[in-house]
Scaffold this motif. Structure first.
Motif, PDB file in Angstrom:
ATOM      1  N   TRP A   1       4.490   6.989  47.786  1.00 18.09           N
ATOM      2  CA  TRP A   1       4.386   5.537  47.899  1.00 18.09           C
ATOM      3  C   TRP A   1       3.639   4.928  46.727  1.00 18.09           C
ATOM      4  O   TRP A   1       2.586   5.409  46.312  1.00 18.09           O
ATOM      5  N   THR A   2       4.203   3.853  46.196  1.00 21.14           N
ATOM      6  CA  THR A   2       3.593   3.110  45.100  1.00 21.14           C
ATOM      7  C   THR A   2       3.184   1.725  45.603  1.00 21.14           C
ATOM      8  O   THR A   2       3.492   1.344  46.736  1.00 21.14           O
ATOM      9  N   GLU A   3       2.521   0.984  44.744  1.00 18.24           N
ATOM     10  CA  GLU A   3       2.095  -0.364  45.119  1.00 18.24           C
ATOM     11  C   GLU A   3       3.297  -1.242  45.461  1.00 18.24           C
ATOM     12  O   GLU A   3       3.275  -2.018  46.423  1.00 18.24           O
ATOM     13  N   GLY A   4       4.365  -1.104  44.681  1.00 15.81           N
ATOM     14  CA  GLY A   4       5.572  -1.886  44.959  1.00 15.81           C
ATOM     15  C   GLY A   4       6.203  -1.521  46.285  1.00 15.81           C
ATOM     16  O   GLY A   4       6.761  -2.393  46.975  1.00 15.81           O
ATOM     17  N   ASP A   5       6.142  -0.251  46.660  1.00 20.74           N
ATOM     18  CA  ASP A   5       6.718   0.170  47.937  1.00 20.74           C
ATOM     19  C   ASP A   5       5.986  -0.481  49.109  1.00 20.74           C
ATOM     20  O   ASP A   5       6.610  -0.866  50.110  1.00 20.74           O
ATOM     21  N   TYR A   6       4.663  -0.577  49.009  1.00 25.69           N
ATOM     22  CA  TYR A   6       3.910  -1.212  50.088  1.00 25.69           C
ATOM     23  C   TYR A   6       4.256  -2.700  50.194  1.00 25.69           C
ATOM     24  O   TYR A   6       4.381  -3.243  51.305  1.00 25.69           O
TER      25      TYR A   6
ATOM     26  N   ARG B   1      -1.165  -5.962  56.237  1.00 23.48           N
ATOM     27  CA  ARG B   1      -1.634  -5.835  54.843  1.00 23.48           C
ATOM     28  C   ARG B   1      -3.026  -5.220  54.784  1.00 23.48           C
ATOM     29  O   ARG B   1      -3.353  -4.450  53.870  1.00 23.48           O
ATOM     30  N   ARG B   2      -3.841  -5.557  55.748  1.00 22.19           N
ATOM     31  CA  ARG B   2      -5.212  -5.042  55.769  1.00 22.19           C
ATOM     32  C   ARG B   2      -5.268  -3.554  56.105  1.00 22.19           C
ATOM     33  O   ARG B   2      -6.322  -2.938  55.970  1.00 22.19           O
ATOM     34  N   MET B   3      -4.149  -2.992  56.551  1.00 27.82           N
ATOM     35  CA  MET B   3      -4.069  -1.551  56.798  1.00 27.82           C
ATOM     36  C   MET B   3      -3.596  -0.796  55.560  1.00 27.82           C
ATOM     37  O   MET B   3      -3.601   0.429  55.543  1.00 27.82           O
TER      38      MET B   3
ATOM     39  N   GLN C   1      -0.372 -12.347  46.200  1.00 29.04           N
ATOM     40  CA  GLN C   1       0.784 -11.497  45.900  1.00 29.04           C
ATOM     41  C   GLN C   1       1.661 -11.317  47.130  1.00 29.04           C
ATOM     42  O   GLN C   1       2.899 -11.382  47.036  1.00 29.04           O
ATOM     43  N   LEU C   2       1.037 -11.114  48.263  1.00 26.48           N
ATOM     44  CA  LEU C   2       1.811 -10.964  49.503  1.00 26.48           C
ATOM     45  C   LEU C   2       2.533 -12.266  49.846  1.00 26.48           C
ATOM     46  O   LEU C   2       3.706 -12.246  50.243  1.00 26.48           O
ATOM     47  N   GLU C   3       1.853 -13.375  49.652  1.00 22.60           N
ATOM     48  CA  GLU C   3       2.470 -14.658  49.947  1.00 22.60           C
ATOM     49  C   GLU C   3       3.711 -14.893  49.086  1.00 22.60           C
ATOM     50  O   GLU C   3       4.739 -15.376  49.573  1.00 22.60           O
TER      51      GLU C   3
END
Length: 296
Positions: A72-77, A264-266, A277-279
């Motif tokens: 898993w990478t940052e983009g995958d999350y 996201r907090r998990m 970024q999530l938004e």
């Protein structure tokens, strides 16, 4: 890269210090083939004797996995959070009738197809679809849902860790196998007790190479591989907890945006997207499905 550097540092420092102290590397090289054969051969045989064929196959794959690193990478999350948002939003606006086609055949879903790396993880997608499907049949008690998901996560994690445990057990046994090889060398030396002292000294030194190799292989190679595999298995299990958090929050009646923020907090700190970024990711996901949702 770091794996190769680590191996190089071990070999250079261990054998370099031996040479710098005046050690005779020829003694090690002479004893290396048969001592290594005894230790590695016995280790492999014991590994095959103590594990099922499935664990043996997974252990080989686990060794390669330890060198490749986490999947898993940052983009995958970010993609996982966006996928969950799209599905929960569709579920909230259209109900079970609109989401069933997506979760029944995710490979042909226009939602899942936007995230091919996630879709390639069959176990994760099955986990996600199974619990969304359970919600479509009114299995919406948040506590029961959370307990069921936690049980599945624990089972999956235990199965993933089984090869790591087997490798760790072999690492723990390698020093003892080194002693076995050393004892064989001592037996050989004692049978040649009438030889000159320089020959006996070389034979005793060769016997001690077995103990040295057993400890070196255990604590510098096999043990670290098992430890790293454990870290990778733990890291690759995080997406399951993210899905559990999002679905449980949705079952409690929270809006999709809030459920995804809790998920996201998990996310592991090193890969967690910021709120902005999530938004942005959720805005893009919502824009992609604005027309389908408007038609509901």
């Amino acid at each position: 890269m770091f794996n190769g550097i680590g191996v190089a540092v071990i070999l250079v420092c261990v054998f370099g210090s031996f040479l710098m102290s005046g050690g005779n590397i020829a003694v090690i090289l002479h004893a290396l083939p048969h001592e290594m054969m005894a230790i590695v051969g016995a280790g492999i045989g014991a590994f095959m004797l103590s594990n099922s064929s499935a664990i043996i196959r997974k252990a080989w794959g686990g060794t390669l996995r330890a060198f490749r690193g986490p999947r898993w990478t940052e983009g995958d999350y970010r993609d996982l959070l966006a996928l969950m948002f799209s599905l929960l939003l569709l579920f909230r606006k259209g109900g079970s009738a609109k989401i069933e086609n997506h979760i029944d055949q995710p490979e042909s879903s226009d939602i899942f197809s936007r995230y091919p790396r996630l879709l390639a993880d069959g176990q994760l997608i099955d986990f996600l679809c199974d619990y969304l499907r359970m919600m479509t049949v009114s299995f919406d008690d948040p506590h029961q849902l959370s307990e069921a998901m936690e049980g599945d996560i624990e089972r999956h994690h235990a199965e993933e860790l089984a090869p790591q445990h087997a490798i760790q057990v072999m690492a723990d046994g390698l020093p003892a196998l080194g002693i076995v090889a050393a004892v064989l060398g001592v037996i050989k030396t004692m049978s040649s007790i009438d030889q000159p002292t320089d020959i006996l000294g070389a034979m005793i030194g060769g016997a001690l190479v077995g103990t040295f190799l057993g400890v070196l292989l255990s604590y510098c190679f096999v043990g670290p591989i098992a430890s790293k595999l454990h870290q990778i298995v733990d890291a690759d299990a995080k997406p399951y907890s993210i899905i559990k958090t999002a679905i449980t929050a949705h079952a409690q009646g929270l809006p999709p945006q809030v459920a995804i923020e809790l998920a996201r907090r998990m996310t592991p700190s090193a890969y967690a997207p910021s709120f902005s970024q999530l938004e942005s990711s959720l805005d893009r996901a919502q824009e992609q499905f604005r027309e389908p949702l408007r038609a509901i």
